[in-house]
Scaffold this active site. Structure first.
Site, short mmCIF file in Angstrom:
data_model
loop_
_atom_site.label_atom_id
_atom_site.label_comp_id
_atom_site.label_asym_id
_atom_site.label_seq_id
_atom_site.Cartn_x
_atom_site.Cartn_y
_atom_site.Cartn_z
CG MET A 118 42.04 25.78 -106.60
SD MET A 118 42.81 27.31 -106.12
CE MET A 118 44.11 26.72 -104.85
CG HIS A 137 47.40 36.11 -105.95
ND1 HIS A 137 47.61 35.10 -105.88
CD2 HIS A 137 48.19 36.77 -105.02
CE1 HIS A 137 48.24 34.64 -104.54
NE2 HIS A 137 48.47 35.88 -104.04
CB VAL A 172 53.88 30.82 -108.86
CG1 VAL A 172 52.71 30.83 -107.79
CG2 VAL A 172 54.33 29.41 -109.20
C1 GRF Z 1 39.24 33.96 -105.37
O1 GRF Z 1 38.89 34.32 -104.03
C2 GRF Z 1 40.54 34.13 -105.98
O2 GRF Z 1 41.47 35.00 -105.25
C3 GRF Z 1 41.35 32.62 -105.83
O3 GRF Z 1 40.24 31.94 -105.71
C4 GRF Z 1 39.22 32.26 -105.30
C5 GRF Z 1 38.13 31.60 -106.26
O4 GRF Z 1 36.79 32.11 -105.46
N1 GRF Z 1 42.21 32.79 -107.01
P1 GRF Z 1 35.56 31.87 -106.48
O5 GRF Z 1 35.60 30.40 -107.15
O6 GRF Z 1 35.59 32.73 -107.67
O7 GRF Z 1 34.31 32.01 -105.63
#
Ligand code: GRF
Length: 231
Positions: A118, A137, A172
């Site tokens: 994030m 994404h 982004v």
């Molecule tokens: C995913 O759904 C992706 O789309 C986003 O963050 C989420 C991460 O999920 N970038 P995880 O930690 O892989 O379960």
């Protein structure tokens, strides 16, 4: 050729990559970065174990000390580490950025895989791994970049959305697209059901895209990528 169950259609490339067993191919060393529960990391690890992705997970890093991704990695015996992100909320500070780069380099990482990380990675980091950072994404880019893309899609009223694997560039969610998978939006969907269906698709798409990269089948041409079929 069998059509898989459910609303997902696998392209010819998907089928080729899934059915072709990994033999003595050189394994691409992956560094996976996440902040959350790690379901994409688990899908990638399972595909590697199943022999369909010629790669190995060299290191898992998280910017959240108790992120599920670290626990899921440790359960699998994978090297995993929390590295504090520093003083900013949406990016790594300079010291943290240097620490992430050093850890990945030390582990011999050849491809950085963002799986729910994030924070925006910029400048120094991208220069350390040129065209070697990818992200997943939860929309069909360029539609709905940014946060909660599934909610944006639902609110907009599109009938199809999906997920996208792309190279990370300075913007982004703007880098060259490697692969996409569509997901229907159903009239009974709420944000949770749609998000769940997109995440199911993500867990199919990410290993296939990494497999294509690991086999050297993807090349970047300007803002596009070209993926070569193997037969
Ligand atoms: C995913 O759904 C992706 O789309 C986003 O963050 C989420 C991460 O999920 N970038 P995880 O930690 O892989 O379960």
């Amino acid at each position: 050729m069998r059509t898989p169950p459910g609303p997902f259609r696998l392209s010819r490339l998907h089928v080729l990559l899934r059915t072709r067993p990994v033999s003595n191919e050189k394994k691409l060393r992956l560094g996976i970065l996440g902040s959350g529960k790690g379901s994409n990391m688990v899908a990638i690890a399972d595909s590697i174990t199943a022999g369909s992705v010629p790669a190995e997970i060299a290191l898992v890093l998280a910017d959240v000390a108790d992120a599920g991704i670290l626990a899921r990695a440790q359960e699998r015996g994978l090297p995993a580490k929390f590295i504090p992100p520093g003083r900013f909320r949406t990016k790594l500070d300079e010291t943290a950025e240097a620490a992430y780069i050093a850890a990945l380099k030390e582990a011999g990482v050849e491809l950085v895989v963002l799986a729910g990380f994030m924070r925006i990675l910029k400048g120094e980091f991208l220069r350390a791994f040129p065209q070697r950072v990818i992200n997943i994404h939860p929309s069909l880019l360029p539609a709905f970049p940014g946060l909660e893309a599934w909610r944006q899609a639902l609110d907009y009223g599109v009938k199809f959305t999906g997920c996208t694997v792309h190279f990370v560039d300075q913007g982004v969610d703007t880098g060259p697209i490697i692969g996409q998978q569509t997901v229907p939006v159903l009239s009974r969907d709420d944000a949770d059901t749609l998000h769940g269906r997109i995440q199911f698709a993500e867990r199919q798409l990410y290993p296939v895209a990494i497999s294509a990269l690991a086999r050297g089948l993807v090349r970047v041409e300007g803002r596009k990528t070209v993926t070569q079929a193997t037969e």
